[in-house]
Design an enzyme around this catalytic site. Structure first.
Site, mmCIF file in Angstrom:
data_model
loop_
_atom_site.group_PDB
_atom_site.id
_atom_site.type_symbol
_atom_site.label_atom_id
_atom_site.label_comp_id
_atom_site.label_asym_id
_atom_site.label_seq_id
_atom_site.Cartn_x
_atom_site.Cartn_y
_atom_site.Cartn_z
ATOM 1 N N ASP A 34 0.869 -1.176 0.000
ATOM 2 C CA ASP A 34 0.000 0.000 0.000
ATOM 3 C C ASP A 34 0.908 1.229 0.000
ATOM 4 O O ASP A 34 2.096 1.127 0.319
ATOM 5 C CB ASP A 34 -0.916 0.004 1.233
ATOM 6 C CG ASP A 34 -2.124 0.916 1.033
ATOM 7 O OD1 ASP A 34 -3.183 0.412 0.595
ATOM 8 O OD2 ASP A 34 -2.007 2.134 1.285
ATOM 9 N N TYR A 140 -15.483 8.049 -12.132
ATOM 10 C CA TYR A 140 -15.265 6.692 -11.609
ATOM 11 C C TYR A 140 -15.742 5.660 -12.637
ATOM 12 O O TYR A 140 -15.039 4.694 -12.954
ATOM 13 C CB TYR A 140 -16.030 6.554 -10.295
ATOM 14 C CG TYR A 140 -15.920 5.220 -9.605
ATOM 15 C CD1 TYR A 140 -14.715 4.764 -9.090
ATOM 16 C CD2 TYR A 140 -17.059 4.427 -9.425
ATOM 17 C CE1 TYR A 140 -14.637 3.549 -8.421
ATOM 18 C CE2 TYR A 140 -16.994 3.218 -8.751
ATOM 19 C CZ TYR A 140 -15.779 2.781 -8.249
ATOM 20 O OH TYR A 140 -15.701 1.587 -7.584
HETATM 21 C C1 AKB Z 1 -18.856 3.532 -4.706
HETATM 22 O O1 AKB Z 1 -19.899 3.763 -4.087
HETATM 23 O O2 AKB Z 1 -18.225 4.369 -5.362
HETATM 24 C C2 AKB Z 1 -18.331 2.108 -4.703
HETATM 25 C C3 AKB Z 1 -18.854 1.313 -5.840
HETATM 26 C C4 AKB Z 1 -20.271 0.911 -5.894
HETATM 27 O O3 AKB Z 1 -18.127 0.977 -6.720
HETATM 28 N N1 AKB Z 1 -18.675 1.482 -3.459
#
Ligand code: AKB
Length: 316
Positions: A34, A140
């Site tokens: 890490d 993301y």
């Molecule tokens: C988030 O909430 O960003 C994560 C996911 C669902 O990938 N826990």
């Protein structure tokens, strides 16, 4: 898997996956790394500080430790990714590219989680299929779809044994998710309940999201990595599912056991938008058929276990 490297071992998944893998493959065969020191992981086996964005350091580690399988768990999650999109791309894709390259050079298998966040508002909402429209509206999600495609590319172009699952929100009781995720509320609610505090929910009433208890998630990662490659039609990444609930459903489940528990809403607009762009539930038929995926925990059994384990922590 004989010699395993965990990259990003100090986080919510890594801290439990390391322990689980050490039980199966032997403490000395699971090297946890890490960017920060992790005392607990260092007590049960090899641990080294390593920055996953340093390609040379990762290559040196894999060569020196004679690694054959890598679990890359480095991730800036969905909500923090909206606050810092450029950093999210650099960290998420940087760590993944280094892992893919080192896996290619040293002939390692590679597991990298994807997420329900890889889907977007134009994906089918209910029982979202394995193969469907994927146009996420978060950084993301963009990283996750990119990661899935890179994983498949490295497999078809270079023969790297890349495998992945799309994790739902993960609920666990060892390491807190850290606040950067949209599904973190489903962990925090248990801690508030045990502490006897009112829970302030950042996700609006009625928002369904797929969730999973950590033991099922760990089992999924290992079962997939151990699966017979000739049976895998898909690789990056498999839908897996075990339960789907709204804030009021999990609240009601806890309240059955703790009748004085209360919850209110203070909706976070960023988390609301993210949650509303994600599926209500995933169809995990391909994972079940191709490598025998089967969850063991549901909302009721998970709630019993979460409350019991957190109670033992004697939190103030
Ligand atoms: C988030 O909430 O960003 C994560 C996911 C669902 O990938 N826990």
């Amino acid at each position: 898997m004989k010699r395993i490297l965990i990259v990003g071992a100090g986080g919510q998944i890594g801290s439990e996956l390391t322990t689980y893998l050490r039980k199966i493959y032997g403490n000395d065969n699971v090297v946890a790394t890490d960017v920060r020191e992790c005392k607990q992981l260092a007590e049960s086996g090899p641990f080294e500080v390593m920055n996953a964005l340093d390609a040379n350091a990762m290559a040196e580690m894999v060569s020196r430790q004679k690694i054959d399988s890598i679990f890359n768990l480095v991730a800036l999650l969905s909500a923090v990714g909206e606050a810092k999109p450029q950093t999210a791309w650099q960290v998420n894709i940087g760590a993944l590219m280094n892992s893919l390259e080192v896996a290619r050079q040293y002939n390692c298998a590679l597991f990298t989680p994807s997420s329900i966040g890889a889907f977007g508002p134009s994906s089918p909402k209910d029982k979202t299929p394995q193969d469907t429209v994927m146009r996420p509206t978060t950084m993301y999600g963009v990283c996750k779809v990119t990661g899935e495609m890179l994983g498949d590319y490295y497999h078809s172009r270079f023969g790297v044994d890349t495998r992945s699952v799309r994790f739902p929100g993960l609920i666990s009781n060892v390491t807190l998710p850290g606040g950067g995720g949209t599904t973190d509320y489903a962990v925090d609610i248990y801690y508030s309940a045990v502490k006897g505090e009112k829970f302030i929910c950042p996700i609006p009433e009625g928002t369904l999201m797929d969730m999973m208890y950590m033991p099922d998630a760990l089992n999924a990662a290992i079962s997939l990595m151990e699966a017979d490659p000739t049976k895998l039609v898909h690789r990056n990444s498999f839908n897996i599912a075990s339960m789907s609930f709204t804030p009021e459903i999990i609240y009601a489940e806890i309240k059955k056991r703790l009748p004085d528990f209360t919850m209110d809403y203070d909706v976070d607009p960023v988390k609301k938008a993210i949650a509303e762009s994600w599926p209500n539930s995933l169809d995990d038929t391909c994972a079940r058929e191709e490598w025998g995926w089967k969850p063991e925990w549901d909302l009721s059994s998970m709630t019993d276990d979460m409350l019991e384990v957190i109670r033992k922590k004697n939190l103030k």
